[in-house]
Scaffold this active site. Structure first.
Site, PDB file in Angstrom:
ATOM      1  N   ARG A  53       0.755  -1.255  -0.067  1.00  0.00           N
ATOM      2  CA  ARG A  53       0.011  -0.025   0.058  1.00  0.00           C
ATOM      3  C   ARG A  53       0.760   1.347  -0.023  1.00  0.00           C
ATOM      4  O   ARG A  53       0.735   2.058  -0.718  1.00  0.00           O
ATOM      5  CB  ARG A  53      -0.823   0.048   1.162  1.00  0.00           C
ATOM      6  CG  ARG A  53      -2.258  -0.582   1.392  1.00  0.00           C
ATOM      7  CD  ARG A  53      -2.648  -1.208   2.698  1.00  0.00           C
ATOM      8  NE  ARG A  53      -1.789  -2.190   2.992  1.00  0.00           N
ATOM      9  CZ  ARG A  53      -2.014  -3.523   2.567  1.00  0.00           C
ATOM     10  NH1 ARG A  53      -2.792  -3.773   1.917  1.00  0.00           N
ATOM     11  NH2 ARG A  53      -0.917  -4.643   2.808  1.00  0.00           N
ATOM     12  N   THR A  54       1.705   1.264   0.949  1.00  0.00           N
ATOM     13  CA  THR A  54       2.483   2.561   1.205  1.00  0.00           C
ATOM     14  C   THR A  54       3.421   2.965  -0.246  1.00  0.00           C
ATOM     15  O   THR A  54       3.078   4.175  -0.758  1.00  0.00           O
ATOM     16  CB  THR A  54       3.540   2.458   2.432  1.00  0.00           C
ATOM     17  OG1 THR A  54       2.803   1.965   3.319  1.00  0.00           O
ATOM     18  CG2 THR A  54       4.177   4.106   2.767  1.00  0.00           C
ATOM     19  N   LYS A  82      25.462  -5.336  -1.002  1.00  0.00           N
ATOM     20  CA  LYS A  82      27.074  -5.237  -1.019  1.00  0.00           C
ATOM     21  C   LYS A  82      27.776  -4.527   0.175  1.00  0.00           C
ATOM     22  O   LYS A  82      28.683  -4.573   0.476  1.00  0.00           O
ATOM     23  CB  LYS A  82      27.651  -4.224  -2.524  1.00  0.00           C
ATOM     24  CG  LYS A  82      27.060  -4.894  -3.603  1.00  0.00           C
ATOM     25  CD  LYS A  82      27.839  -3.864  -4.709  1.00  0.00           C
ATOM     26  CE  LYS A  82      27.041  -4.458  -6.058  1.00  0.00           C
ATOM     27  NZ  LYS A  82      27.589  -3.461  -7.242  1.00  0.00           N
ATOM     28  N   ARG A 103      11.296   3.562   3.879  1.00  0.00           N
ATOM     29  CA  ARG A 103      11.005   2.448   4.635  1.00  0.00           C
ATOM     30  C   ARG A 103      12.234   1.735   5.276  1.00  0.00           C
ATOM     31  O   ARG A 103      12.955   1.234   4.562  1.00  0.00           O
ATOM     32  CB  ARG A 103       9.875   1.776   4.298  1.00  0.00           C
ATOM     33  CG  ARG A 103       9.640   0.541   5.215  1.00  0.00           C
ATOM     34  CD  ARG A 103       8.401  -0.063   5.107  1.00  0.00           C
ATOM     35  NE  ARG A 103       7.093   0.416   5.128  1.00  0.00           N
ATOM     36  CZ  ARG A 103       5.852  -0.006   5.019  1.00  0.00           C
ATOM     37  NH1 ARG A 103       5.745  -1.110   4.603  1.00  0.00           N
ATOM     38  NH2 ARG A 103       4.766   0.978   5.246  1.00  0.00           N
ATOM     39  N   HIS A 131       5.182   6.053  11.737  1.00  0.00           N
ATOM     40  CA  HIS A 131       4.785   5.852  10.291  1.00  0.00           C
ATOM     41  C   HIS A 131       3.615   7.174   9.794  1.00  0.00           C
ATOM     42  O   HIS A 131       2.222   6.930   9.978  1.00  0.00           O
ATOM     43  CB  HIS A 131       3.833   4.340  10.030  1.00  0.00           C
ATOM     44  CG  HIS A 131       3.812   3.991   8.664  1.00  0.00           C
ATOM     45  ND1 HIS A 131       3.651   4.789   7.694  1.00  0.00           N
ATOM     46  CD2 HIS A 131       3.044   2.928   8.313  1.00  0.00           C
ATOM     47  CE1 HIS A 131       3.348   4.279   6.503  1.00  0.00           C
ATOM     48  NE2 HIS A 131       3.013   2.948   6.975  1.00  0.00           N
TER      49      HIS A 131
HETATM   50  C1  NCD Z   1       1.697  -1.101   8.388  1.00  0.00           C
HETATM   51  C2  NCD Z   1       3.147  -0.861   8.497  1.00  0.00           C
HETATM   52  O1  NCD Z   1       4.123  -1.243   7.739  1.00  0.00           O
HETATM   53  O2  NCD Z   1       3.562  -0.486   9.694  1.00  0.00           O
HETATM   54  N1  NCD Z   1       1.187  -1.208   7.082  1.00  0.00           N
HETATM   55  C3  NCD Z   1       1.019  -0.123   6.145  1.00  0.00           C
HETATM   56  O3  NCD Z   1       1.674   0.668   5.760  1.00  0.00           O
HETATM   57  N2  NCD Z   1      -0.328  -0.234   5.699  1.00  0.00           N
HETATM   58  C4  NCD Z   1       1.112  -2.071   9.294  1.00  0.00           C
HETATM   59  C5  NCD Z   1       1.469  -3.451   9.341  1.00  0.00           C
HETATM   60  O4  NCD Z   1       2.549  -3.930   8.626  1.00  0.00           O
HETATM   61  O5  NCD Z   1       0.985  -4.270  10.123  1.00  0.00           O
END
Ligand code: NCD
Length: 300
Positions: A53-54, A82, A103, A131
Site C-alpha cells: 500500500r504505502t 554489497k 521505509r 509511520h
Molecule cells: C503497516 C506498517 O507497515 O506499519 N502497513 C502499512 O503501511 N499499511 C502495518 C503493518 O504492517 O502491520
C-alpha cells in the site's frame, strides 16, 4: 511543510493535520485540478522492508500529480546487499530525486537519513517507531466517517511494536480524542510513547478485554501482531490469534462503529466483518492516494 522532512507524527500540529486533510478532500473531489502540480518532480522510493500500500500509493500519488517515481527496488537487488550504509545510499539518491520516501526496519532510520541529505525525507515506517503518512490517511478516514468532535477511538492489538499505533496516538492527542488501548499485557504501549502522551495531556485508557469498551467506541482501529519484530518466535505464538474480531462480536458495538486496520491483516479481522457496514479498511487504504497527493503537493 515545504521542503521539510516528515519523520514523526509528533511534528504534525492540529493545523497541519486539518490543512492536509482539507486539501486531500479537495483533491479527491477533483483530481484533474492537480494533474500538473508536481510536473517534473521525481520521488525516490527506498523500501528496505516489504510494502504494498504505502509504496504503490506514493507512486500513484506522484504520478497523478504529474511527477514520476524511481524505485530503489528490493534490498536483495540493490547495493545495500554489497554492504552500503544507509547514509551513503541516501546521499547518492538525493542527487537523483526531489524527495525520498524511506521505509527501514531500524527505528530512527528516517531521522538518521534526514541528517545526511537536503531533499525532504518522508518516513514510511522505521521499525517499531513511526509511520506518519499512514496516520494522515487514518485521520482522513476517521474524520470522514466519525468526525473529530467528541471522538472515542479504540486501538487494539500490537501496541508495543505497531508503528502505525505510535504515530496515530500522537495525532489523536492533537485532535483531543479519547483513546482506548486494548492489548495483552505483553504488548502494551511502550513507555516512551506512554510518557509522551501523558506529557501532551492525552486522554488515555487501557484494557485487556475488548468487551470492556467496545460499546463506547466510534472507531475501532485493529492492528496486526508484528511478528517480524518479536525477538523470540515463542513470544509471538503466545499472543497470535488472541485479539480477533468477527461479525458476532460487533453485534454489541454501536451501529455506527467504524472498523479500521492499516492492513495487511492476517487473522485479526474475520472475513465476515467485510460484509458489515462497519468495515472501512479498504476505503482507508484507498484514501492513501489523495492524502499522499496533498502531502506531496505541500512538501514539493
Ligand atoms: C503497516 C506498517 O507497515 O506499519 N502497513 C502499512 O503501511 N499499511 C502495518 C503493518 O504492517 O502491520
Amino acid at each position: 511543510m515545504r521542503h521539510e522532512h516528515l519523520i514523526s507524527a509528533k511534528q504534525l500540529s492540529r493545523e497541519d493535520i486539518e490543512t492536509v486533510l482539507d486539501r486531500a478532500a479537495e483533491i479527491a473531489a477533483d483530481p484533474e485540478a492537480v494533474a500538473e502540480a508536481c510536473d517534473g518532480s521525481l520521488l525516490a522510493l527506498c523500501f528496505f522492508e516489504p510494502s504494498t500500500r504505502t509504496k504503490m500509493s506514493f507512486e500513484t500519488a506522484i504520478t497523478r500529480l504529474g511527477g514520476d517515481a524511481t524505485d530503489m527496488g528490493g534490498v536483495e537487488s540493490s547495493s545495500v546487499k554489497k554492504g552500503e550504509s544507509l547514509a551513503d545510499t541516501v546521499r547518492v539518491i538525493e542527487g537523483y530525486a526531489d524527495a525520498i520516501v524511506l521505509r527501514h526496519p531500524s527505528e530512527g532510520a528516517a531521522k538518521l537519513a534526514s541528517q545526511f541529505v537536503d531533499v525532504p525525507v518522508i518516513n514510511a515506517g522505521d521499525g517499531a517507531g513511526q509511520h506518519p503518512t499512514q496516520t494522515l490517511l487514518d485521520l482522513y478516514t476517521i474524520r470522514e466517517n466519525a468526525g473529530f468532535d467528541d471522538l472515542s477511538v479504540g486501538i487494539m492489538g500490537d501496541l508495543k511494536y505497531g508503528r502505525t499505533v505510535h504515530s496515530l496516538a500522537h495525532a489523536l492527542t492533537n485532535v483531543d480524542a479519547n483513546q482506548h488501548f486494548i492489548s495483552p499485557e505483553s504488548l502494551r504501549l511502550p513507555r516512551s510513547v506512554r510518557y509522551d502522551l501523558h506529557e501532551a495531556g492525552a486522554n488515555v485508557h487501557e484494557y485487556t478485554e475488548i468487551d470492556d469498551v467496545l460499546g463506547a467506541l466510534d472507531v475501532l482501529y485493529v492492528t496486526r501482531i508484528q511478528r517480524e519484530r518479536f525477538p523470540d518466535e515463542n513470544e509471538y505464538r503466545q499472543v497470535a490469534g488472541e485479539y480477533r474480531i468477527d461479525a458476532e462480536l460487533l453485534e454489541s458495538a454501536d451501529d455506527e462503529l467504524t472498523v479500521m486496520h492499516p492492513l495487511p491483516r492476517v487473522d485479526e479481522i474475520a472475513a465476515d466483518v467485510d460484509e458489515t457496514n462497519h468495515a472501512t479498511y479498504f476505503e482507508q487504504a484507498h484514501n492513501g492516494v489523495p492524502v499522499r497527493m496533498a502531502l506531496l503537493e505541500a512538501m514539493l
